[in-house]
Design a protein around this motif. Sequence first.
Motif, PDB file in Angstrom:
ATOM      1  N   GLU A  81      10.302   2.086   7.783  1.00 37.08           N
ATOM      2  CA  GLU A  81      11.001   2.717   8.917  1.00 37.08           C
ATOM      3  C   GLU A  81      10.434   4.110   9.089  1.00 37.08           C
ATOM      4  N   THR A  82       9.721   4.325  10.185  1.00 37.85           N
ATOM      5  CA  THR A  82       9.113   5.645  10.426  1.00 37.85           C
ATOM      6  C   THR A  82       9.899   6.362  11.523  1.00 37.85           C
ATOM      7  N   THR A  83       9.533   7.597  11.731  1.00 39.54           N
ATOM      8  CA  THR A  83      10.185   8.396  12.789  1.00 39.54           C
ATOM      9  C   THR A  83       9.718   7.947  14.163  1.00 39.54           C
ATOM     10  N   TYR A  84       8.650   7.114  14.213  1.00 40.29           N
ATOM     11  CA  TYR A  84       8.126   6.652  15.498  1.00 40.29           C
ATOM     12  C   TYR A  84       8.242   5.134  15.672  1.00 40.29           C
ATOM     13  N   GLY A  85       8.957   4.476  14.752  1.00 36.93           N
ATOM     14  CA  GLY A  85       9.143   3.022  14.884  1.00 36.93           C
ATOM     15  C   GLY A  85       9.258   2.331  13.549  1.00 36.93           C
ATOM     16  N   ASN A  86       9.719   1.054  13.575  1.00 37.36           N
ATOM     17  CA  ASN A  86       9.855   0.270  12.329  1.00 37.36           C
ATOM     18  C   ASN A  86       8.783  -0.801  12.265  1.00 37.36           C
ATOM     19  N   PHE A  87       8.257  -1.042  11.067  1.00 33.05           N
ATOM     20  CA  PHE A  87       7.173  -2.002  10.889  1.00 33.05           C
ATOM     21  C   PHE A  87       7.511  -2.942   9.738  1.00 33.05           C
ATOM     22  N   THR A  88       7.393  -4.282  10.003  1.00 38.73           N
ATOM     23  CA  THR A  88       7.715  -5.263   8.962  1.00 38.73           C
ATOM     24  C   THR A  88       6.442  -5.959   8.506  1.00 38.73           C
ATOM     25  N   TYR A  89       6.301  -6.081   7.198  1.00 38.46           N
ATOM     26  CA  TYR A  89       5.125  -6.718   6.598  1.00 38.46           C
ATOM     27  C   TYR A  89       5.573  -7.866   5.699  1.00 38.46           C
ATOM     28  N   LYS A  90       4.647  -8.839   5.502  1.00 42.16           N
ATOM     29  CA  LYS A  90       4.950  -9.947   4.590  1.00 42.16           C
ATOM     30  C   LYS A  90       3.889  -9.959   3.507  1.00 42.16           C
ATOM     31  N   ILE A  91       4.351 -10.042   2.239  1.00 45.68           N
ATOM     32  CA  ILE A  91       3.415 -10.033   1.091  1.00 45.68           C
ATOM     33  C   ILE A  91       2.630 -11.346   1.089  1.00 45.68           C
ATOM     34  N   TYR A  92       1.285 -11.203   0.942  1.00 45.91           N
ATOM     35  CA  TYR A  92       0.448 -12.401   0.852  1.00 45.91           C
ATOM     36  C   TYR A  92      -0.365 -12.465  -0.446  1.00 45.91           C
ATOM     37  N   ASP A  93      -0.362 -11.364  -1.198  1.00 44.04           N
ATOM     38  CA  ASP A  93      -1.146 -11.367  -2.435  1.00 44.04           C
ATOM     39  C   ASP A  93      -0.686 -10.248  -3.350  1.00 44.04           C
ATOM     40  N   THR A  94      -0.905 -10.442  -4.650  1.00 43.65           N
ATOM     41  CA  THR A  94      -0.664  -9.366  -5.632  1.00 43.65           C
ATOM     42  C   THR A  94      -1.824  -9.392  -6.618  1.00 43.65           C
ATOM     43  N   LYS A  95      -2.154  -8.238  -7.180  1.00 44.38           N
ATOM     44  CA  LYS A  95      -3.286  -8.180  -8.126  1.00 44.38           C
ATOM     45  C   LYS A  95      -3.051  -7.086  -9.166  1.00 44.38           C
ATOM     46  N   ILE A  96      -3.676  -7.295 -10.319  1.00 42.22           N
ATOM     47  CA  ILE A  96      -3.732  -6.214 -11.326  1.00 42.22           C
ATOM     48  C   ILE A  96      -5.194  -5.772 -11.368  1.00 42.22           C
ATOM     49  N   ILE A  97      -5.406  -4.504 -11.097  1.00 42.64           N
ATOM     50  CA  ILE A  97      -6.792  -3.990 -11.044  1.00 42.64           C
ATOM     51  C   ILE A  97      -6.935  -2.784 -11.964  1.00 42.64           C
ATOM     52  N   GLN A  98      -8.176  -2.401 -12.281  1.00 41.01           N
ATOM     53  CA  GLN A  98      -8.442  -1.163 -13.013  1.00 41.01           C
ATOM     54  C   GLN A  98      -8.373  -0.013 -12.008  1.00 41.01           C
ATOM     55  N   GLU A  99      -8.004   1.161 -12.446  1.00 36.96           N
ATOM     56  CA  GLU A  99      -7.856   2.293 -11.514  1.00 36.96           C
ATOM     57  C   GLU A  99      -9.174   2.652 -10.846  1.00 36.96           C
ATOM     58  N   SER A 100     -10.287   2.306 -11.487  1.00 32.52           N
ATOM     59  CA  SER A 100     -11.601   2.635 -10.913  1.00 32.52           C
ATOM     60  C   SER A 100     -12.038   1.629  -9.846  1.00 32.52           C
ATOM     61  N   GLU A 101     -11.301   0.480  -9.750  1.00 34.89           N
ATOM     62  CA  GLU A 101     -11.717  -0.561  -8.790  1.00 34.89           C
ATOM     63  C   GLU A 101     -11.190  -0.245  -7.393  1.00 34.89           C
ATOM     64  N   VAL A 102     -11.717   0.797  -6.798  1.00 35.95           N
ATOM     65  CA  VAL A 102     -11.239   1.237  -5.472  1.00 35.95           C
ATOM     66  C   VAL A 102     -11.580   0.240  -4.370  1.00 35.95           C
ATOM     67  N   SER A 103     -12.561  -0.625  -4.613  1.00 31.64           N
ATOM     68  CA  SER A 103     -12.942  -1.629  -3.613  1.00 31.64           C
ATOM     69  C   SER A 103     -11.817  -2.650  -3.399  1.00 31.64           C
ATOM     70  N   GLU A 104     -10.889  -2.741  -4.356  1.00 36.91           N
ATOM     71  CA  GLU A 104      -9.752  -3.658  -4.223  1.00 36.91           C
ATOM     72  C   GLU A 104      -8.659  -3.072  -3.323  1.00 36.91           C
TER      73      GLU A 104
END
Lengths: 204, 293
Positions: free
Chosen positions: A144-167
């Motif tokens: 919920e932002t000051t300029y509108g509300n946005f709804t998202y649906k989760i499609y994936d989850t991952k465990i990554i290393q902090e250095s894996e910025v490409s993820e």
Amino acid sequence: MRRIFEILKATIISTIVAFLFVSIICYIVMKTCKEKFDMATSLIKRITIQNEEVELVNPVLKNGVLINYPTYGSKYATLKIDSVDVNLPIYYGASYTILKSGIAHDNTSYFPGEGGSVILAGHNFKTFLANLPKAQIGDEIVIETTYGNFTYKIYDTKIIQESEVSEVPIQKDKEILMIYTCYPIHNIGYASQRYVVYANLIEE
Amino acid sequence: MNLLKGEKVEMKFLNMISNLILSFLLVIIIIVVIVFHLASTTILNKEYVLKKLKETEYYLQISREIQNAFENYRYQSGLPEEMIKDLYTEEMIQSDVNSIVDYIYEDKDIVISEQQVKEKLDTKIKNYLVSEGKILNKQGEKNVQEFEDLMMKEYYKNFNVSESGLKIAKDTLNKIIPIYVHLKYAPLFFLVMVFISIILLNIKDVLMGIRFVSISLLTTGILLKIGKSFVFSHIDIDNRIVLTASLSNSITTIIKEILYTIADYGTWFVLCGIIGIIITSILKNTKAREKKS
């Protein structure tokens, strides 16, 4: 009277001579050292930062582009994930101070509604995103932002290393929300992994 | 007779020009003397800098900044608040700051006690894990090690805020100090020479010589005042941040003190100049009247 006038005259003449000297010296200094002084001033301004009060502005979304970005450090939205009982303020920026107060919006990513990567981060404590790994694919996330509300649906989850910025890529082809927190959740010491949740925009 | 009169006028004119030139030179030499004096008693003086750091509570501020930084890392570490308490002492902070100052002024090696901080933290964490009955696997041990390393780096960073910046400061001072040591008496020597020259040039009318010296003092005073105002108008010293808030506070205090001292000197020189001009005018006028009568 005449005496006072003569003394005054002599004093004024001497003062005029002094001001003439001042003018000559100032002229010589400006002519010879102006460039050096300007360089020094701009160097000082470059190696230091101005401590000034920043005006808070309200962002406005127009044709998929945000006009008036929120001020760095200001709260501009709320993150809600009902399935894991998350209801937290979102701040623009990702400093340690912001992370202590709520969810940080990575200022290199896009804003909700702009059609690109929206990257949010938060600490993994109980009152913040400790339950994020319990979120399932298909769960809804609302921003919920000051300029509108946005709804998202989760499609994936991952465990990554902090250095894996490409993820956690920054792209402008599709609006993808990525929320991450330190992993393992009950880690002691420095957590070098991140738990990331990926969600698509389904409703604006 | 006319020739003699003409020669007298020419001599007077040359005398005036010489006085003006010497007076002008005197202004520049006085300013150089002031700059040398200020530099030697402030930024070129290690004791002054240490005194200012104490006065501006730099040691206390840096301690707070370190604790803040530790807290940021502790927050995400799963460790309790007690882990980051008493990891360093006031004496350690002072010694580490002084080490940086010694590096800049005397080119000594920087010795920061970050290793001691790490060892204390390591002991505390081990004791905590034992008391909580927690046994870490290999990854867990690695995470704790990384946490300790980060805290150690964070402690070090608060002193060695900018390696390149410190090196530039050290190199600049190492260049300036030998030049200053070689030349420190030269401006005073020239000041005395010019002053004596003015007096000798006006040996028949010493009051005129003193008047020209007063003009120089007035000019110097005005220039010092202008200089201070010029710097303040072009650089917003109060609102500039140099690397950290604590360092900025100390640096801006020192700069402002120097500029206010310059302004004070300016005030005194203006006053002395005006008083000198007025007194010499009065005395000259009295002498002229006596001569007439």
